[in-house]
Design a protein around this motif. Structure first.
Motif, PDB file in Angstrom:
ATOM      1  N   ASP A  61      -0.045  -7.388  21.256  1.00  0.00           N
ATOM      2  CA  ASP A  61       0.433  -6.008  21.221  1.00  0.00           C
ATOM      3  C   ASP A  61       1.571  -5.651  19.997  1.00  0.00           C
ATOM      4  N   ASN A  62       2.435  -6.658  20.021  1.00  0.00           N
ATOM      5  CA  ASN A  62       3.499  -6.398  18.776  1.00  0.00           C
ATOM      6  C   ASN A  62       2.792  -6.578  17.498  1.00  0.00           C
ATOM      7  N   TYR A  63       1.931  -7.468  17.453  1.00  0.00           N
ATOM      8  CA  TYR A  63       1.129  -7.614  16.030  1.00  0.00           C
ATOM      9  C   TYR A  63       0.229  -6.273  15.828  1.00  0.00           C
ATOM     10  N   ILE A  64      -0.348  -5.785  16.779  1.00  0.00           N
ATOM     11  CA  ILE A  64      -1.136  -4.510  16.567  1.00  0.00           C
ATOM     12  C   ILE A  64      -0.291  -3.384  16.114  1.00  0.00           C
ATOM     13  N   GLU A  65       0.874  -3.314  16.817  1.00  0.00           N
ATOM     14  CA  GLU A  65       1.796  -2.423  16.705  1.00  0.00           C
ATOM     15  C   GLU A  65       2.200  -2.388  15.035  1.00  0.00           C
ATOM     16  N   VAL A  66       2.602  -3.607  14.841  1.00  0.00           N
ATOM     17  CA  VAL A  66       2.894  -3.812  13.217  1.00  0.00           C
ATOM     18  C   VAL A  66       1.952  -3.360  12.416  1.00  0.00           C
ATOM     19  N   LEU A  67       0.714  -3.913  12.611  1.00  0.00           N
ATOM     20  CA  LEU A  67      -0.365  -3.369  11.659  1.00  0.00           C
ATOM     21  C   LEU A  67      -0.550  -1.903  11.578  1.00  0.00           C
ATOM     22  N   ARG A  68      -0.106  -1.367  12.480  1.00  0.00           N
ATOM     23  CA  ARG A  68      -0.161   0.322  12.475  1.00  0.00           C
ATOM     24  C   ARG A  68       1.138   0.942  12.066  1.00  0.00           C
ATOM     25  N   ASN A  69       2.088   0.183  11.664  1.00  0.00           N
ATOM     26  CA  ASN A  69       3.243   0.710  11.634  1.00  0.00           C
ATOM     27  C   ASN A  69       3.332   1.271   9.933  1.00  0.00           C
ATOM     28  N   GLU A  70       3.515   2.307   9.734  1.00  0.00           N
ATOM     29  CA  GLU A  70       3.419   2.713   8.355  1.00  0.00           C
ATOM     30  C   GLU A  70       4.670   2.308   7.555  1.00  0.00           C
ATOM     31  N   GLU A  71       5.774   2.458   8.339  1.00  0.00           N
ATOM     32  CA  GLU A  71       7.109   2.351   7.802  1.00  0.00           C
ATOM     33  C   GLU A  71       7.259   0.622   7.237  1.00  0.00           C
ATOM     34  N   PHE A  72       6.590  -0.254   8.117  1.00  0.00           N
ATOM     35  CA  PHE A  72       6.401  -1.512   7.764  1.00  0.00           C
ATOM     36  C   PHE A  72       5.994  -1.932   6.513  1.00  0.00           C
ATOM     37  N   TRP A  73       4.777  -1.287   6.353  1.00  0.00           N
ATOM     38  CA  TRP A  73       3.969  -1.400   5.121  1.00  0.00           C
ATOM     39  C   TRP A  73       4.603  -0.643   3.902  1.00  0.00           C
ATOM     40  N   SER A  74       5.197   0.324   4.240  1.00  0.00           N
ATOM     41  CA  SER A  74       6.027   0.857   3.022  1.00  0.00           C
ATOM     42  C   SER A  74       7.063   0.034   2.469  1.00  0.00           C
ATOM     43  N   ALA A  75       7.819  -0.459   3.506  1.00  0.00           N
ATOM     44  CA  ALA A  75       8.968  -1.351   3.019  1.00  0.00           C
ATOM     45  C   ALA A  75       8.447  -2.721   2.387  1.00  0.00           C
ATOM     46  N   LEU A  76       7.299  -3.141   2.997  1.00  0.00           N
ATOM     47  CA  LEU A  76       6.637  -4.155   2.285  1.00  0.00           C
ATOM     48  C   LEU A  76       6.175  -3.676   0.649  1.00  0.00           C
ATOM     49  N   GLY A  77       5.613  -2.795   0.667  1.00  0.00           N
ATOM     50  CA  GLY A  77       5.426  -2.119  -0.701  1.00  0.00           C
ATOM     51  C   GLY A  77       6.280  -2.144  -1.658  1.00  0.00           C
ATOM     52  N   ARG A  78       7.563  -1.420  -1.298  1.00  0.00           N
ATOM     53  CA  ARG A  78       8.657  -1.475  -2.034  1.00  0.00           C
ATOM     54  C   ARG A  78       9.030  -2.676  -2.392  1.00  0.00           C
ATOM     55  N   THR A  79       9.370  -3.842  -1.498  1.00  0.00           N
ATOM     56  CA  THR A  79       9.594  -5.314  -1.867  1.00  0.00           C
ATOM     57  C   THR A  79       8.512  -5.781  -2.674  1.00  0.00           C
ATOM     58  N   GLY A  80       7.422  -5.430  -2.758  1.00  0.00           N
ATOM     59  CA  GLY A  80       6.453  -6.019  -3.774  1.00  0.00           C
ATOM     60  C   GLY A  80       6.800  -5.332  -5.144  1.00  0.00           C
ATOM     61  N   MET A  81       7.020  -4.030  -5.043  1.00  0.00           N
ATOM     62  CA  MET A  81       7.374  -3.540  -6.426  1.00  0.00           C
ATOM     63  C   MET A  81       8.582  -4.161  -7.093  1.00  0.00           C
ATOM     64  N   TYR A  82       9.593  -4.464  -6.126  1.00  0.00           N
ATOM     65  CA  TYR A  82      10.831  -5.072  -6.560  1.00  0.00           C
ATOM     66  C   TYR A  82      10.509  -6.308  -7.016  1.00  0.00           C
ATOM     67  N   ALA A  83       9.759  -7.112  -6.317  1.00  0.00           N
ATOM     68  CA  ALA A  83       9.304  -8.562  -6.849  1.00  0.00           C
ATOM     69  C   ALA A  83       8.593  -8.544  -8.142  1.00  0.00           C
ATOM     70  N   ALA A  84       7.737  -7.484  -8.267  1.00  0.00           N
ATOM     71  CA  ALA A  84       6.899  -7.272  -9.712  1.00  0.00           C
ATOM     72  C   ALA A  84       7.796  -6.963 -10.828  1.00  0.00           C
ATOM     73  N   VAL A  85       9.162  -6.550 -10.626  1.00  0.00           N
ATOM     74  CA  VAL A  85       9.828  -6.290 -11.781  1.00  0.00           C
ATOM     75  C   VAL A  85      10.964  -7.391 -11.951  1.00  0.00           C
ATOM     76  N   VAL A  86      11.307  -7.893 -10.898  1.00  0.00           N
ATOM     77  CA  VAL A  86      12.628  -9.013 -10.822  1.00  0.00           C
ATOM     78  C   VAL A  86      12.004 -10.352 -11.348  1.00  0.00           C
ATOM     79  N   VAL A  87      10.648 -10.580 -10.922  1.00  0.00           N
ATOM     80  CA  VAL A  87      10.451 -12.111 -11.114  1.00  0.00           C
ATOM     81  C   VAL A  87       9.979 -12.256 -12.629  1.00  0.00           C
ATOM     82  N   PRO A  88       9.071 -11.379 -13.174  1.00  0.00           N
ATOM     83  CA  PRO A  88       8.978 -11.528 -14.687  1.00  0.00           C
ATOM     84  C   PRO A  88      10.605 -11.432 -15.270  1.00  0.00           C
TER      85      PRO A  88
END
Length: 298
Positions: A61-88
């Motif tokens: 149930d926790n995993y299903i809730e995470v997959l439906r959690n928009e805030e989780f994916w938004s935070a992950l997206g922001r982290t991905g953008m941060y990594a895309a700038v910082v790593v290069p």
């Protein structure tokens, strides 16, 4: 059994045990602070648990809730953008500085130490230091801009400038560490290859592109993998510098998981998020390792 045979056997056992005794302290620390908490977190991820009351088994149930959690994916997206700038940024700056400081220049040791020094400071101190520099009303930068007749910049209260502030502070605190790795990689390249390229009349850019960069492939893979993992785990620096704001603009994935676990006390849900994050980083690292063929030179 003669005395010589007995002492030979003792010496043999000492030689066999010595390597394991040397790694034993690290192994104990790794098991205590990494492996065991990871296993406990994995168990939590299948339960409803607030840290006080008894756990209640929920299955997936926790995993299903995470997959439906928009805030989780938004935070992950922001982290991905941060990594895309910082790593290069880390890669280019660390390699460029390493190439400059591998040459015979005056005060080379002082420059290397100055650039490496920020890596020895904790992320909290780095964040607080840059907060005094970027602070909107009390920061040094805005004070200097005001003295020069310019409008102050909302470094920490505007989404764009807040993210830029985090990127600058991250680069300042991490470039020195990767610079040292690149210096070691550059020093391992045989000098006769550069001498042969020089005799053939190759330009500096062609020498860099055809000799330095290919022979730095194992080092580059290491730097990219470590810096990507670093970027996805980033939390203390942002927490000290921006607190995750303005709004949620600099709340990256680890801070979001921390808030779910310790502010809302949903440890089971936060553990499920951590497991998913671990899986994403693991898959990404394995894919990167495979595509680069483990950093092997072709």
């Amino acid at each position: 059994m003669s005395n010589s045979q007995s002492s030979w056997k003792k010496e043999k056992w000492k030689r066999l045990l010595a390597p394991y005794l040397f790694i034993l302290p690290n192994l104990v620390i790794f098991l205590t602070f990494i492996v065991i908490p990871a296993i406990v977190g994995f168990v939590y991820s299948f339960h409803k648990y607030d840290g006080l009351n008894e756990m209640e088994f929920l299955g997936f149930d926790n995993y299903i809730e995470v997959l439906r959690n928009e805030e989780f994916w938004s935070a992950l997206g922001r982290t991905g953008m941060y990594a895309a700038v910082v790593v290069p940024g880390i890669y280019v700056l660390a390699l460029g500085i390493a190439i400059l400081l591998i040459r015979e220049v005056k005060l080379k040791g002082l420059f290397r130490a100055s650039i490496y020094w920020p890596t020895m400071i904790s992320y909290i101190i780095v964040g607080l230091t840059w907060k005094w520099i970027f602070g909107d009303t009390f920061g040094i930068l805005n004070y200097l801009l005001d003295k020069m007749g310019f409008e102050p910049i909302p470094w920490l209260t505007d989404p764009f400038w807040a993210n830029l502030s985090v990127v600058i502070a991250t680069l300042w605190s991490r470039v020195g560490f990767f610079m040292v790795i690149f210096i070691a990689g550059l020093q391992s390249i045989p000098t006769d290859m550069y001498e042969a390229a020089n005799l053939d009349g190759a330009s500096k850019w062609r020498t860099f592109w055809n000799i330095t960069l290919p022979l730095l492939k194992p080092t580059s893979v290491l730097v990219l993998m470590v810096s990507i993992i670093d970027a996805f785990k980033a939390y203390p620096l942002m927490y000290a510098l921006t607190g995750g704001g303005p709004g949620k603009e600099t709340t990256y994935i680890v801070q979001y998981i921390y808030e779910i676990g310790f502010t809302k006390q949903e440890l089971g849900l936060a553990s499920a998020m951590s497991v998913i994050l671990f899986a994403i980083i693991g898959i990404f690292s394995a894919l990167q390792f495979r595509l680069s063929k483990g950093g092997a030179n072709e």
